[in-house]
Design a protein around this motif. Structure first.
Motif, PDB file in Angstrom:
ATOM      1  N   LEU A  17       0.842  -1.189   0.000  1.00 43.05           N
ATOM      2  CA  LEU A  17       0.000   0.000   0.000  1.00 43.05           C
ATOM      3  C   LEU A  17       0.880   1.243   0.000  1.00 43.05           C
ATOM      4  O   LEU A  17       1.942   1.261   0.624  1.00 43.05           O
ATOM      5  N   GLY A  18       0.448   2.281  -0.690  1.00 46.61           N
ATOM      6  CA  GLY A  18       1.207   3.524  -0.769  1.00 46.61           C
ATOM      7  C   GLY A  18       1.499   4.125   0.588  1.00 46.61           C
ATOM      8  O   GLY A  18       0.890   3.768   1.592  1.00 46.61           O
ATOM      9  N   ARG A  19       2.435   5.050   0.620  1.00 47.91           N
ATOM     10  CA  ARG A  19       2.920   5.721   1.819  1.00 47.91           C
ATOM     11  C   ARG A  19       3.744   4.781   2.694  1.00 47.91           C
ATOM     12  O   ARG A  19       3.737   4.887   3.915  1.00 47.91           O
ATOM     13  N   SER A  20       4.442   3.865   2.052  1.00 46.30           N
ATOM     14  CA  SER A  20       5.273   2.901   2.777  1.00 46.30           C
ATOM     15  C   SER A  20       6.755   3.043   2.463  1.00 46.30           C
ATOM     16  O   SER A  20       7.541   2.156   2.777  1.00 46.30           O
ATOM     17  N   GLY A  21       7.139   4.134   1.807  1.00 46.89           N
ATOM     18  CA  GLY A  21       8.547   4.370   1.535  1.00 46.89           C
ATOM     19  C   GLY A  21       9.038   3.845   0.199  1.00 46.89           C
ATOM     20  O   GLY A  21      10.250   3.800  -0.042  1.00 46.89           O
ATOM     21  N   SER A  22       8.118   3.497  -0.704  1.00 43.55           N
ATOM     22  CA  SER A  22       8.532   2.874  -1.960  1.00 43.55           C
ATOM     23  C   SER A  22       9.300   3.835  -2.866  1.00 43.55           C
ATOM     24  O   SER A  22      10.250   3.427  -3.547  1.00 43.55           O
ATOM     25  N   THR A  23       8.910   5.117  -2.898  1.00 41.45           N
ATOM     26  CA  THR A  23       9.612   6.066  -3.771  1.00 41.45           C
ATOM     27  C   THR A  23      11.058   6.256  -3.333  1.00 41.45           C
ATOM     28  O   THR A  23      11.981   6.249  -4.154  1.00 41.45           O
ATOM     29  N   LEU A  24      11.268   6.410  -2.039  1.00 37.81           N
ATOM     30  CA  LEU A  24      12.626   6.564  -1.520  1.00 37.81           C
ATOM     31  C   LEU A  24      13.456   5.327  -1.817  1.00 37.81           C
ATOM     32  O   LEU A  24      14.610   5.421  -2.269  1.00 37.81           O
ATOM     33  N   LEU A  25      12.899   4.162  -1.590  1.00 33.80           N
ATOM     34  CA  LEU A  25      13.630   2.919  -1.844  1.00 33.80           C
ATOM     35  C   LEU A  25      13.944   2.774  -3.329  1.00 33.80           C
ATOM     36  O   LEU A  25      15.068   2.395  -3.708  1.00 33.80           O
ATOM     37  N   GLU A  26      12.988   3.098  -4.181  1.00 29.37           N
ATOM     38  CA  GLU A  26      13.207   3.019  -5.620  1.00 29.37           C
ATOM     39  C   GLU A  26      14.330   3.953  -6.062  1.00 29.37           C
ATOM     40  O   GLU A  26      15.195   3.578  -6.862  1.00 29.37           O
ATOM     41  N   LEU A  27      14.344   5.179  -5.527  1.00 25.16           N
ATOM     42  CA  LEU A  27      15.386   6.136  -5.893  1.00 25.16           C
ATOM     43  C   LEU A  27      16.765   5.666  -5.436  1.00 25.16           C
ATOM     44  O   LEU A  27      17.758   5.864  -6.140  1.00 25.16           O
ATOM     45  N   LEU A  28      16.834   5.039  -4.267  1.00 27.18           N
ATOM     46  CA  LEU A  28      18.114   4.499  -3.813  1.00 27.18           C
ATOM     47  C   LEU A  28      18.632   3.428  -4.767  1.00 27.18           C
ATOM     48  O   LEU A  28      19.800   3.408  -5.137  1.00 27.18           O
ATOM     49  N   LEU A  29      17.750   2.544  -5.179  1.00 23.26           N
ATOM     50  CA  LEU A  29      18.149   1.473  -6.088  1.00 23.26           C
ATOM     51  C   LEU A  29      18.570   2.030  -7.446  1.00 23.26           C
ATOM     52  O   LEU A  29      19.470   1.493  -8.102  1.00 23.26           O
ATOM     53  N   ALA A  30      17.925   3.126  -7.870  1.00 18.85           N
ATOM     54  CA  ALA A  30      18.175   3.686  -9.196  1.00 18.85           C
ATOM     55  C   ALA A  30      19.499   4.420  -9.307  1.00 18.85           C
ATOM     56  O   ALA A  30      19.866   4.868 -10.394  1.00 18.85           O
ATOM     57  N   GLN A  31      20.242   4.550  -8.209  1.00 22.16           N
ATOM     58  CA  GLN A  31      21.530   5.262  -8.259  1.00 22.16           C
ATOM     59  C   GLN A  31      22.625   4.424  -8.900  1.00 22.16           C
ATOM     60  O   GLN A  31      23.721   4.908  -9.151  1.00 22.16           O
ATOM     61  N   SER A  32      22.341   3.170  -9.174  1.00 17.64           N
ATOM     62  CA  SER A  32      23.305   2.292  -9.835  1.00 17.64           C
ATOM     63  C   SER A  32      22.954   2.178 -11.313  1.00 17.64           C
ATOM     64  O   SER A  32      21.775   2.101 -11.688  1.00 17.64           O
ATOM     65  N   ALA A  33      23.956   2.139 -12.178  1.00 16.85           N
ATOM     66  CA  ALA A  33      23.731   2.122 -13.627  1.00 16.85           C
ATOM     67  C   ALA A  33      23.025   0.864 -14.107  1.00 16.85           C
ATOM     68  O   ALA A  33      22.441   0.861 -15.200  1.00 16.85           O
ATOM     69  N   ASP A  34      23.070  -0.206 -13.321  1.00 20.80           N
ATOM     70  CA  ASP A  34      22.424  -1.442 -13.766  1.00 20.80           C
ATOM     71  C   ASP A  34      20.964  -1.532 -13.346  1.00 20.80           C
ATOM     72  O   ASP A  34      20.311  -2.558 -13.536  1.00 20.80           O
ATOM     73  N   VAL A  35      20.428  -0.452 -12.775  1.00 22.80           N
ATOM     74  CA  VAL A  35      19.025  -0.403 -12.363  1.00 22.80           C
ATOM     75  C   VAL A  35      18.351   0.792 -13.025  1.00 22.80           C
ATOM     76  O   VAL A  35      18.874   1.906 -13.000  1.00 22.80           O
ATOM     77  N   CYS A  36      17.199   0.554 -13.600  1.00 20.53           N
ATOM     78  CA  CYS A  36      16.401   1.613 -14.216  1.00 20.53           C
ATOM     79  C   CYS A  36      15.067   1.692 -13.473  1.00 20.53           C
ATOM     80  O   CYS A  36      14.301   0.723 -13.458  1.00 20.53           O
TER      81      CYS A  36
END
Length: 325
Positions: A17-36
């Protein structure tokens, strides 16, 4: 060989369910070139194609070079997509009420054709996103369990599901706040708000659905509280779950002082994706003092079974609460 080259895109689908920190977690993962990271693709048909809202990079959807390239490779251009047809298909497939049917071992020929046609739209987008970036994994933070179930029926898709859980009382407090949607260019709009009882029903239904999905797909469960307590460890676990190598560069934004983050080409999500500043991971527990006592009692009682299951009635270590579902 990359997933784009093999034709079978690998997607890490963030559910819950939304408001569980998914955007922050997604942005952290996206800092690596092998993740889009592509944000909440489930909203692309209405918010991006329909309203031409802003991508996480700041450009309108139609002006974003990344999404133009994705549309060209996936469909021969976004103009080739019949949005009304997609929305009608979405209504027949991607709704919470359809989950009991999607959880079965078999579907009627008509249902299977609809589900696979719908899932193929996303598979094409994932494959095109990988080709555009050279990444190995796409992160889709759509969260909807019904979409995850539809994707589990896809042909030629390597689906990994992260079931992200947060204390229901914190989620209820967050959904009660009015939050402006900065991606809206013309006029002003706000994210929806829900009552504590409505949030309790949604929280229970979504989490129950991801338990059910574990019979059809690879599902990893993660508590928000454990993610915020150990963000570096969480990134390492998720990269391992997605079959990505351990890479110190993937933790660059968690250094002190933090490195400037890369902005993701994300569709929908928390306004955090537009901030452009350092990604600071800290647990938000404002609900403990600001959620009214009556609301807290309603949510606590209505969500009791899963709160017990997830360890929210006592203290548990992170090793016990990050587990295979």
């Amino acid at each position: 060989m990359s997933a784009a080259e093999t034709g079978q895109p690998r997607v890490l689908f963030v559910g819950g369910l939304g408001r569980s920190g998914s955007t922050l977690l997604e942005l952290l993962l996206a800092q690596s070139a092998d993740v889009c990271a592509v944000g909440e693709v489930v909203h692309l048909w209405e918010r991006a194609l329909g309203a031409d809202e802003r991508c996480g990079c700041g450009e309108r959807f139609t002006a974003c070079p990344f999404w133009r390239q994705v549309g060209e490779q996936a469909f021969g251009g976004w103009s080739a997509v019949d949005r009304d047809d997609v929305l009608a298909l979405k209504d027949r497939v991607d709704r919470t009420r359809h989950i009991p049917r999607l959880a079965k071992n078999s579907l009627s020929p008509e249902q299977l054709a609809d589900v696979r046609r719908y899932a193929d739209l996303y598979t094409r987008i994932y494959r095109a996103a990988l080709a555009a970036t050279g990444a190995r994994v796409v992160v889709d933070s759509s969260k909807h369990a019904s979409l995850a179930f539809a994707l589990s029926w896809a042909e030629g898709l390597d689906l990994r599901v992260l079931h992200l859980v947060r204390d229901s009382r914190a989620v209820a407090y967050s959904w009660g706040k009015q939050v402006r949607r900065p991606e809206v260019v013309d006029g002003e709009d706000f994210m929806p708000t829900f009552s504590p009882f409505e949030v309790s029903k949604l929280w229970t239904a979504q989490n129950a659905a991801f338990h059910l999905l574990a019979a059809r797909a690879q599902v990893l469960r993660l508590r928000y509280e454990d993610f915020t307590a150990d963000p570096a460890g969480t990134v390492r676990r998720l990269r391992e779950f997605a079959d990505l190598p351990d890479d110190p560069e993937a933790l660059r934004v968690l250094t002190d002082p933090p490195a400037a983050p890369f902005r993701a080409h994300s569709i929908a999500g928390n306004p955090l994706r537009f901030s452009g500043g350092p990604l600071t991971v800290r647990r938000d527990e404002a609900w403990r003092s600001r959620l009214p006592r009556r609301s807290r009692a309603v949510v606590s009682l209505a969500t009791l079974p899963f709160r017990v299951r997830y360890g929210y009635l006592g203290q548990r270590g992170s090793d016990e609460s990050v587990e295979k579902a």
